[in-house]
Design a protein around this motif. Structure first.
Motif, PDB file in Angstrom:
ATOM      1  N   SER A 134       0.834  -1.198   0.000  1.00 41.67           N
ATOM      2  CA  SER A 134       0.000   0.000   0.000  1.00 41.67           C
ATOM      3  C   SER A 134       0.868   1.246   0.000  1.00 41.67           C
ATOM      4  N   GLU A 135       1.973   1.178   0.727  1.00 37.10           N
ATOM      5  CA  GLU A 135       2.907   2.303   0.812  1.00 37.10           C
ATOM      6  C   GLU A 135       4.313   1.775   0.591  1.00 37.10           C
ATOM      7  N   ASN A 136       5.034   2.390  -0.315  1.00 31.34           N
ATOM      8  CA  ASN A 136       6.384   1.928  -0.639  1.00 31.34           C
ATOM      9  C   ASN A 136       7.461   2.587   0.206  1.00 31.34           C
ATOM     10  N   MET A 137       7.130   3.737   0.757  1.00 33.52           N
ATOM     11  CA  MET A 137       8.067   4.424   1.650  1.00 33.52           C
ATOM     12  C   MET A 137       7.314   4.801   2.919  1.00 33.52           C
ATOM     13  N   ALA A 138       8.039   5.022   3.979  1.00 38.05           N
ATOM     14  CA  ALA A 138       7.396   5.254   5.272  1.00 38.05           C
ATOM     15  C   ALA A 138       7.888   6.550   5.895  1.00 38.05           C
ATOM     16  N   ALA A 139       6.987   7.199   6.626  1.00 35.76           N
ATOM     17  CA  ALA A 139       7.337   8.400   7.396  1.00 35.76           C
ATOM     18  C   ALA A 139       7.049   8.115   8.861  1.00 35.76           C
ATOM     19  N   ARG A 140       7.908   8.553   9.732  1.00 38.12           N
ATOM     20  CA  ARG A 140       7.758   8.265  11.167  1.00 38.12           C
ATOM     21  C   ARG A 140       6.586   9.023  11.762  1.00 38.12           C
ATOM     22  N   PHE A 141       6.186  10.131  11.118  1.00 34.88           N
ATOM     23  CA  PHE A 141       5.037  10.895  11.600  1.00 34.88           C
ATOM     24  C   PHE A 141       4.433  11.632  10.410  1.00 34.88           C
ATOM     25  N   VAL A 142       3.185  12.055  10.547  1.00 33.92           N
ATOM     26  CA  VAL A 142       2.480  12.740   9.466  1.00 33.92           C
ATOM     27  C   VAL A 142       3.239  13.999   9.072  1.00 33.92           C
ATOM     28  N   GLY A 143       3.533  14.107   7.776  1.00 29.12           N
ATOM     29  CA  GLY A 143       4.272  15.259   7.283  1.00 29.12           C
ATOM     30  C   GLY A 143       5.767  15.092   7.345  1.00 29.12           C
ATOM     31  N   GLY A 144       6.228  13.990   7.918  1.00 26.01           N
ATOM     32  CA  GLY A 144       7.660  13.747   8.021  1.00 26.01           C
ATOM     33  C   GLY A 144       8.246  13.298   6.697  1.00 26.01           C
ATOM     34  N   ALA A 166       9.778  11.074   3.862  1.00 29.38           N
ATOM     35  CA  ALA A 166       9.590   9.670   3.487  1.00 29.38           C
ATOM     36  C   ALA A 166      10.941   8.964   3.433  1.00 29.38           C
ATOM     37  N   LYS A 167      11.017   7.806   4.055  1.00 30.13           N
ATOM     38  CA  LYS A 167      12.247   7.025   4.113  1.00 30.13           C
ATOM     39  C   LYS A 167      12.005   5.632   3.529  1.00 30.13           C
ATOM     40  N   GLN A 168      13.119   4.985   3.159  1.00 28.40           N
ATOM     41  CA  GLN A 168      13.014   3.595   2.726  1.00 28.40           C
ATOM     42  C   GLN A 168      12.543   2.739   3.896  1.00 28.40           C
ATOM     43  N   LYS A 169      11.836   1.676   3.573  1.00 28.65           N
ATOM     44  CA  LYS A 169      11.404   0.747   4.621  1.00 28.65           C
ATOM     45  C   LYS A 169      12.617  -0.055   5.086  1.00 28.65           C
ATOM     46  N   SER A 170      12.949   0.101   6.350  1.00 28.54           N
ATOM     47  CA  SER A 170      14.182  -0.494   6.858  1.00 28.54           C
ATOM     48  C   SER A 170      14.185  -2.015   6.726  1.00 28.54           C
ATOM     49  N   SER A 171      13.041  -2.667   6.985  1.00 29.58           N
ATOM     50  CA  SER A 171      13.008  -4.128   6.931  1.00 29.58           C
ATOM     51  C   SER A 171      13.323  -4.639   5.533  1.00 29.58           C
ATOM     52  N   ASN A 172      12.856  -3.910   4.508  1.00 31.68           N
ATOM     53  CA  ASN A 172      13.134  -4.313   3.122  1.00 31.68           C
ATOM     54  C   ASN A 172      14.616  -4.168   2.797  1.00 31.68           C
ATOM     55  N   PHE A 231      19.873  -6.548   1.760  1.00 33.58           N
ATOM     56  CA  PHE A 231      21.291  -6.468   2.109  1.00 33.58           C
ATOM     57  C   PHE A 231      21.778  -7.807   2.671  1.00 33.58           C
ATOM     58  N   SER A 232      20.919  -8.501   3.398  1.00 30.81           N
ATOM     59  CA  SER A 232      21.266  -9.845   3.888  1.00 30.81           C
ATOM     60  C   SER A 232      21.451 -10.804   2.723  1.00 30.81           C
ATOM     61  N   TYR A 233      20.600 -10.675   1.717  1.00 27.56           N
ATOM     62  CA  TYR A 233      20.703 -11.556   0.553  1.00 27.56           C
ATOM     63  C   TYR A 233      22.062 -11.396  -0.139  1.00 27.56           C
ATOM     64  N   LEU A 267      15.330  -3.790  -4.940  1.00 25.76           N
ATOM     65  CA  LEU A 267      13.969  -3.801  -4.426  1.00 25.76           C
ATOM     66  C   LEU A 267      13.075  -3.218  -5.509  1.00 25.76           C
ATOM     67  N   LEU A 268      12.185  -4.031  -6.052  1.00 27.20           N
ATOM     68  CA  LEU A 268      11.346  -3.628  -7.183  1.00 27.20           C
ATOM     69  C   LEU A 268       9.911  -3.466  -6.692  1.00 27.20           C
ATOM     70  N   TYR A 269       9.536  -2.246  -6.369  1.00 24.56           N
ATOM     71  CA  TYR A 269       8.211  -1.952  -5.834  1.00 24.56           C
ATOM     72  C   TYR A 269       7.197  -1.723  -6.953  1.00 24.56           C
ATOM     73  N   ALA A 270       5.961  -2.130  -6.708  1.00 27.62           N
ATOM     74  CA  ALA A 270       4.861  -1.732  -7.577  1.00 27.62           C
ATOM     75  C   ALA A 270       4.486  -0.303  -7.183  1.00 27.62           C
ATOM     76  N   LYS A 271       4.486   0.589  -8.147  1.00 28.88           N
ATOM     77  CA  LYS A 271       4.279   2.009  -7.871  1.00 28.88           C
ATOM     78  C   LYS A 271       2.874   2.284  -7.342  1.00 28.88           C
ATOM     79  N   THR A 272       2.768   3.161  -6.352  1.00 24.00           N
ATOM     80  CA  THR A 272       1.482   3.641  -5.860  1.00 24.00           C
ATOM     81  C   THR A 272       1.269   5.062  -6.364  1.00 24.00           C
ATOM     82  N   THR A 273       0.170   5.674  -5.942  1.00 25.26           N
ATOM     83  CA  THR A 273      -0.099   7.051  -6.365  1.00 25.26           C
ATOM     84  C   THR A 273       0.475   8.082  -5.397  1.00 25.26           C
TER      85      THR A 273
END
Length: 350
Positions: free
Chosen positions: A258-268, A270-276, A281-283, A299-305
Motif C-alpha cells: 500500500s505504501e512503498n516508503m514510510a514516514a515516522r510521523f504525518v508530514g515527516g 519519506a524514508k526507505q522501509k528499513s526491513s526491506n 542487504f542480507s541476501y 527492491l522492485l516496488y509496484a508504484k502507488t499514487t
C-alpha cells in the motif's frame, strides 16, 4: 493510504499470461480482446473456459484411503474398528484399502467453487448457468465446504500441475466475491486484494524475465554464511528472482505494498522501509560469490499514487542496492520497457 487498486484489468490479464503460460493456449486467446468491467468478470471468464479444458483432458486421479465394512476382505483389516462397530455379527469386517479415484482435493476445490459461483448473485445469470452445467462431471467428487484453508493443503506434482492455474484463479475469484459479500471492513478487503496481487506480481516478474530476456533466471534459497556451520532456527532466505549474466548477479525482491516508503510521523520525510533494506542487504551479503563476480540487490516496488516513490541507488560496503518502482497502471508496453531498463541499468554499466 495509497493503494494499488487501479491497475487496469487488461494489465492484470497480461500479468496472468506471463505468470501462467497456460493462458497462452488457443482456448484463451479471445479473452485478451474483451473488455471487462471488473476483475471478477475476468476471473469468471477464465474459469468458464479453463474448467472445460481440464474436463476434456480427464479429471486427475490419485490413490485415496477408503474405509468401509465388507464381507469381502480387501486391503487391510482394521481390527479395532471391527470390534468397535461389532461388524462380525453381520459377518463383515472393517477394511482399509487404496482406491484410484477422482475424489481428490484439487477436484473437490473446483467442484466447491462451481457450486459457490452457480449460487452467487455477483456473477451474471448466463455465467452461473454455465458453471452449474459443469457440475455433472464431478458426481464422483465429494462435496467440501469452500474455505481459504483448502488451498493451503494443495500440493502439485508432474501429474497434476495442469491444475495450478485454474485452482489459483478459483482462489482469486473466491476471495474477491467472499469479501464483496461479507460485512468485512473496506480496509480489510483492500489488504486481501493487496495480498492476492502481491503473489501475482511476484510470479509475473519472474516469468517475464524468464521469457523475455537471455539472463540466467532463478529464485534460489540463499544459505546463511555462518562461521561455524550452525544455522538452526535461522530464517529461510527465499529470493523472488535472481538474474545472472557473465560475472554479474542481480538479486531482486518484488514488493507490492500500500505504501512503498514510510514516514515516522504525518508530514515527516519519506524514508526507505528499513526491513526491506535489511532483507535485500542480507541476501547480497550471504550470497556465495566467485572471486570475479559482482553482486547487487534490487527492491522492485509496484508504484502507488503517493508523491514519493522509490528511485534510488545506494552503494553500501562496496555493494549496489537499487530501489526502484514499476508503474502497473501504464500501458503494458511501458511496463515491459521499464522492467528491461531496470535490469539493464546494472548489467550494462561498466
Amino acid at each position: 493510504m495509497e493503494r494499488n487498486s487501479n491497475i487496469p484489468i487488461r494489465n492484470i490479464y497480461y500479468m496472468l499470461s506471463y505468470a501462467y503460460q497456460t493462458l497462452n493456449l488457443s482456448e484463451y486467446k479471445e479473452i485478451g480482446t474483451e473488455n471487462f468491467e471488473n476483475i471478477q468478470e475476468l476471473y469468471a471468464e477464465i474459469l468458464s473456459i479453463g474448467i472445460p479444458v481440464l474436463i476434456r483432458g480427464g479429471l486427475s486421479k490419485d490413490y485415496i484411503s477408503v474405509e468401509e465394512t465388507s464381507n469381502v476382505i480387501k486391503g487391510k483389516i482394521d481390527i479395532n474398528s471391527t470390534i468397535k462397530k461389532n461388524t462380525l455379527v453381520n459377518k463383515k469386517v472393517a477394511v482399509v484399502y487404496d482406491e484410484f479415484s477422482e475424489d481428490i482435493l484439487l477436484n473437490q476445490i473446483i467442484k466447491a467453487t462451481l457450486i459457490y459461483l452457480a449460487r452467487s448473485n455477483k456473477i451474471n445469470q448466463k455465467m452461473r448457468k454455465s458453471f452449474y452445467g459443469l457440475l455433472p462431471y464431478f458426481t464422483e467428487v465429494s462435496d467440501v465446504e469452500l474455505d481459504l484453508n483448502l488451498w493451503k493443503k494443495v500440493k502439485y506434482n508432474r501429474q497434476n500441475i495442469r491444475y495450478q492455474f485454474i485452482v489459483d484463479v478459483c482462489r482469486y475469484l473466491y476471495e474477491q466475491l467472499l469479501f464483496d459479500e461479507s460485512s468485512i471492513s473496506q480496509m480489510m478487503k483492500e489488504l486481501q486484494d493487496e495480498q492476492t496481487l502481491s503473489s501475482l506480481y511476484e510470479k509475473f516478474i519472474y516469468a517475464f524475465f524468464k521469457r523475455e530476456t537471455s539472463y540466467k533466471v532463478s529464485k534460489s534459497q540463499i544459505q546463511w554464511n555462518v562461521d561455524d556451520g550452525f544455522a538452526d532456527a535461522l530464517p529461510i532466505m527465499q529470493t523472488d528472482l535472481i538474474l545472472q549474466k557473465d560475472n554479474k548477479t542481480l538479486i531482486v525482491d518484488a514488493k507490492f505494498y500500500s505504501e512503498n516508503m514510510a514516514a515516522r510521523f504525518v508530514g515527516g520525510a519519506a524514508k526507505q522501509k528499513s526491513s526491506n533494506l535489511y532483507q535485500i542487504f542480507s541476501y547480497i551479503n550471504n550470497w556465495k560469490k566467485r572471486p570475479d563476480e559482482t553482486v547487487a540487490g534490487m527492491l522492485l516496488y509496484a508504484k502507488t499514487t503517493a508523491l514519493n516513490q522509490p528511485n534510488h541507488l545506494y552503494n553500501i560496503k562496496g555493494k549496489q542496492v537499487f530501489v526502484v518502482s514499476l508503474d502497473l497502471q501504464q500501458d503494458f508496453v511501458g511496463i515491459q520497457e521499464n522492467l528491461l531498463a531496470h535490469a539493464n541499468r546494472f548489467f550494462t554499466e561498466a
